[in-house]
Design a protein around this motif. Structure first.
Motif, short mmCIF file in Angstrom:
data_model
loop_
_atom_site.label_atom_id
_atom_site.label_comp_id
_atom_site.label_asym_id
_atom_site.label_seq_id
_atom_site.Cartn_x
_atom_site.Cartn_y
_atom_site.Cartn_z
N THR A 18 1.03 -1.24 -0.09
CA THR A 18 -0.03 -0.01 0.02
C THR A 18 0.83 1.24 0.04
OG1 THR A 18 -1.80 -1.16 1.37
CG2 THR A 18 -1.73 1.21 1.41
N VAL A 22 0.86 3.97 -2.80
CA VAL A 22 0.66 5.42 -2.76
C VAL A 22 1.96 6.46 -3.03
CG1 VAL A 22 0.15 7.03 -0.96
CG2 VAL A 22 -1.07 4.81 -0.88
N THR A 29 3.23 12.10 -9.95
CA THR A 29 2.47 13.37 -10.37
C THR A 29 3.46 14.56 -9.87
OG1 THR A 29 1.50 13.38 -8.01
CG2 THR A 29 0.40 12.27 -9.75
N ALA A 30 4.64 14.32 -9.14
CA ALA A 30 5.23 15.45 -8.55
C ALA A 30 6.41 16.10 -9.44
CB ALA A 30 5.84 15.17 -7.18
N TRP A 32 6.27 16.78 -12.56
CA TRP A 32 5.76 17.59 -13.88
C TRP A 32 6.42 18.89 -13.90
CZ3 TRP A 32 0.69 14.91 -14.50
CH2 TRP A 32 0.68 13.56 -14.86
N ARG B 13 -2.14 15.29 -19.89
CA ARG B 13 -2.01 14.71 -18.64
C ARG B 13 -3.08 14.84 -17.48
NH1 ARG B 13 3.84 18.15 -18.81
NH2 ARG B 13 4.92 16.50 -19.84
N THR B 20 -7.02 8.02 -14.30
CA THR B 20 -6.51 7.44 -13.18
C THR B 20 -7.25 7.37 -11.89
OG1 THR B 20 -4.08 8.08 -14.01
CG2 THR B 20 -4.23 7.14 -11.80
N CYS B 24 -9.11 4.24 -10.55
CA CYS B 24 -8.62 3.85 -9.08
C CYS B 24 -10.17 3.59 -8.30
CB CYS B 24 -7.77 4.96 -8.22
SG CYS B 24 -6.22 4.83 -8.82
N LEU B 95 -8.41 1.28 1.89
CA LEU B 95 -7.74 0.56 0.78
C LEU B 95 -6.54 -0.10 1.38
CD1 LEU B 95 -7.86 0.00 -2.21
CD2 LEU B 95 -6.32 2.22 -2.50
N GLY B 97 -4.18 -1.46 3.95
CA GLY B 97 -4.00 -0.92 5.48
C GLY B 97 -4.23 0.45 5.81
N ALA B 98 -4.53 1.24 4.49
CA ALA B 98 -4.69 2.71 4.72
C ALA B 98 -6.20 2.98 4.90
CB ALA B 98 -3.84 3.17 3.65
N LEU B 114 -11.69 21.18 -12.39
CA LEU B 114 -10.81 22.12 -11.56
C LEU B 114 -9.82 21.63 -10.78
CD1 LEU B 114 -13.96 24.39 -10.94
CD2 LEU B 114 -12.18 24.57 -12.80
N ALA B 120 -4.24 9.57 2.01
CA ALA B 120 -3.90 8.15 2.61
C ALA B 120 -3.40 8.34 3.84
CB ALA B 120 -3.15 7.39 1.66
N LEU B 122 -1.57 5.97 7.04
CA LEU B 122 -1.48 4.71 7.21
C LEU B 122 -0.53 4.75 8.18
CD1 LEU B 122 0.66 3.11 4.65
CD2 LEU B 122 0.13 5.73 4.47
N VAL B 131 -0.29 10.84 3.54
CA VAL B 131 0.22 11.31 2.16
C VAL B 131 -0.78 12.17 1.35
CG1 VAL B 131 1.15 10.62 -0.26
CG2 VAL B 131 1.60 9.24 1.78
N TRP B 133 -2.15 14.31 -1.58
CA TRP B 133 -1.78 14.54 -3.17
C TRP B 133 -2.85 15.55 -3.80
CZ3 TRP B 133 -5.24 13.23 -6.98
CH2 TRP B 133 -4.66 13.22 -8.14
N LEU B 136 -4.15 20.45 -9.49
CA LEU B 136 -4.89 21.50 -10.08
C LEU B 136 -5.09 21.57 -11.48
CD1 LEU B 136 -6.27 24.38 -8.85
CD2 LEU B 136 -3.80 25.64 -9.41
N ARG B 146 0.77 19.96 -9.90
CA ARG B 146 0.51 18.81 -9.03
C ARG B 146 1.50 18.61 -8.30
NH1 ARG B 146 0.55 19.13 -14.47
NH2 ARG B 146 -1.12 18.21 -15.58
N GLY B 147 1.21 17.77 -7.06
CA GLY B 147 2.34 17.80 -6.27
C GLY B 147 1.93 16.78 -4.98
N PHE B 148 2.91 16.40 -4.24
CA PHE B 148 2.36 15.52 -3.10
C PHE B 148 3.12 16.10 -1.80
CE2 PHE B 148 5.25 12.16 -2.05
CZ PHE B 148 5.96 12.24 -3.34
#
Lengths: 172, 418
Positions: A18, A22, A29-30, A32, B13, B20, B24, B95, B97-98, B114, B120, B122, B131, B133, B136, B146-148
């Motif tokens: 998992t 994740v 995505t990071a 780009w 993209r 995606t 998911c 999902l 263990g998260a 938009l 997530a 865990l 996490v 994510w 825009l 995009r970013g996380f």
């Protein structure tokens, strides 16, 4: 013994899988392209409620501590062109610290000019001016002549590199 | 030509990202389907209607469904003046263990994607990890982006260590307000906690907080935030420093910030069932320590009274986001796009929450005093808002703003849920 091993093998990868999934999804995505950093001035569409209309003017990504002063043309050469709007009824209100110092709307020419400034700092992202008026026609329009607009930052510098954006949404 | 190619690439993209998300969600729902067949789904709905002076009629419809551990939700926001403004979908569940949650925001009137965000949560090897994510859309000025970010909380001895690693995105916390997607024409917005517009690529920031250390019997914490420009701020907090008063003390925060250093002293005292707090704000300036304002608050039995006062309006202002007002540095208000009125010098706010036969009720009265106001006691404007339960899952809400030039805003809302 074998059973214990199998149980371990079942339990451990679940959490690890998992996490890897994740992170993988997130990681993809990071990296780009970088977000845009251009300064923008935005004039909202005319929003009509019965016979009254309003227009919001906003800024985004303004440098130098944000936009601190704004000029829309001058008397006789206004930056705002009106159609289907009663120019005599136009009221301008500053937002987020902006104060309207002077405004003039010419009924005959259907255009207007104003000067507004912030007394406490700049606005990097957000609304700066709100126009309200009476609507006189079915399709009122509020058009800004970009070449007649001047912006100054909170650092007392001219903001020269900016664009008018027509996106319906912005992030702040 | 270059722009067109870039735009197409961005579009592809975004489309890939949306695909995606949908894939998911579909596989997730499919995976849960088998377990859900034996669970009776719980469905709920809500309708909020709001009418205001000069703002037309607002309608917000919420639909939701809970099946086992999974909750789906939909929010549709329609304005009579401009049409179908927002459509948001949300999902929350488990999902593996998260614990996971996701939101997608669409602009139906312009047929635009938009924003989307996912979370997530865990546990990994004794660490609580989150996490975040976000994506825009290209239709939003500032996007595509995009970013996380990964936030990990762990304990070492008696210390709690929180690490937030930013990979193109920032997460809402005490120092950062998240992100708003704003509709340009109306100024209406949707708020999200993950902001993917952090400048730069790859590792864009790291925030480290260490809490729970003790020095001479005084508990403390420290936070440092570093981004691509260098150290943004370093804050050291000492909590509950004894002042000698029974059940009293004060908190102290020293902050080195790229936008200006500050020292904040927060005395507090528990008197009977009441809690009284006085929070003066000092700013270090050259050789002096300047008092720029203060917040005095008291609360008991569901009543909260706050007095926010600005003494140095060139550096500090009262911001109004979130109700009851905050004393905030001008630079922070500008940076975070908080709403303020530069004329306001004092805010007296009274908030009341009470239980009635038809549920919880609340009321808020904010009164602003302005410099240069010619009215009695320099009164500038008042904002009242509230909501009361009417029984039968129906509630009535209201909001009004009146200034020296009369009534500026009036909204009446009705919420029905079933």
């Amino acid at each position: 013994m074998v059973f214990v091993r199998r149980v371990k093998a079942r339990v451990r990868p679940r959490g690890a899988t998992t996490l890897v999934l994740v992170l993988l999804l997130s990681g993809c995505t990071a990296f780009w392209e970088e977000p845009q950093g251009t300064a923008h001035l935005m004039v909202g569409d005319v929003v009509v409620t019965r016979t009254e209309g309003s227009v919001l003017v906003s800024v985004a990504n303004m440098p130098g501590g944000g936009a601190a002063a704004i000029q829309f043309g001058s008397v006789g050469a206004g930056a705002v062109s009106l159609s289907g709007i009663d120019a005599a009824s136009v009221q301008v209100e500053g937002c987020n610290g902006f104060v309207v110092l002077a405004a003039a709307f010419d009924v005959a020419a259907g255009e207007g000019a104003l000067v507004a400034a912030s007394g406490v700092g700049g606005v990097a992202d957000g609304e700066v001016l709100r126009f309200t008026f009476d609507v006189t026609g079915p399709h009122p329009s509020f058009v800004l002549a970009e070449a007649r607009v001047t912006l100054v930052s909170a650092a007392s510098l001219w903001i020269g590199d900016w664009e008018v954006a027509d996106a319906a949404y912005y992030a702040r | 030509m270059r722009r067109t190619t870039r735009g197409r690439r961005a579009l592809h993209r975004s489309a890939a990202a949306i695909a995606t998300i949908v894939a998911c969600a579909a596989s997730w729902a499919g995976g849960l389907g088998a377990a859900a067949t034996s669970v009776r789904p719980e469905v709920w709905a809500g309708l909020e209607l709001r009418a205001g002076i000069g703002s037309g009629i607002r309608s917000i419809v919420e639909l939701g469904c809970t099946t086992g551990p999974t909750t789906w939700a939909s929010l549709s926001h329609v304005e009579s003046t401009i049409g179908f403004l927002w459509q948001e979908f949300g999902i929350r569940g488990r999902l593996g263990g998260a614990s996971v949650a996701a939101n997608v925001l669409l602009g139906p009137s312009t047929a635009d994607f938009l924003f989307a965000q996912g979370l997530a949560t865990l546990q990994v090897g004794g660490l609580d990890a989150e996490v975040h994510w976000a994506l825009l859309g290209a239709a939003v000025l500032g996007g595509p982006a995009r970013g996380f970010a990964v936030r990990a909380v762990g304990r070492v001895g008696g210390l709690e260590v929180v690490s937030t690693t930013e990979m193109g995105a920032r997460i809402e916390d005490d120092d950062f307000d998240g992100m708003d997607v704003v509709h340009r024409a109306t100024g209406l917005s949707r708020h999200y906690e993950t902001d993917p517009t952090a400048p730069g690529r790859g590792l864009t920031g790291e925030k480290l907080t260490v809490d729970g250390w003790s020095l001479a019997g005084i508990d403390g914490g420290a936070t440092v935030y570093v981004n691509r420009a260098g150290v943004e701020f370093l804050a050291v907090t000492l909590e509950d420093v004894a002042s000698g008063l029974a059940r009293g003390g004060f908190d102290l925060e020293a902050r080195y910030d790229i936008d200006g250093d500050s020292l904040s002293l927060t005395p507090h005292a528990a008197l009977g069932g009441r809690l009284l707090t006085f929070e003066p704000r000092f700013v270090v300036g050259g050789d002096s320590l300047d008092l720029v304002g203060f917040v005095l608050s008291a609360g008991w039995n569901g009543v909260t009274i706050r007095d926010v006062r600005v003494l140095d309006p060139a550096r500090y202002i009262i911001t109004t986001d979130g109700g009851q007002g905050r004393l905030e540095a001008v630079v922070d208000a500008v940076k975070n796009s908080h709403e303020y009125d530069e004329r306001s010098r004092e805010l007296v706010s009274i908030a009341v929450v009470w239980s009635g036969p038809a549920g919880e009720n609340r009321a808020l009265v904010d009164t602003y005093f302005e410099e240069g106001s010619g009215s009695l006691l320099t009164w500038g404007k008042s904002h009242v808002a509230g909501a009361v339960g009417l029984g039968g899952r129906t509630s009535l809400s209201w909001a009004a703003m009146a200034g020296t030039d009369g009534l500026d805003e009036l909204e009446i809302g009705l919420t029905v849920s079933w």
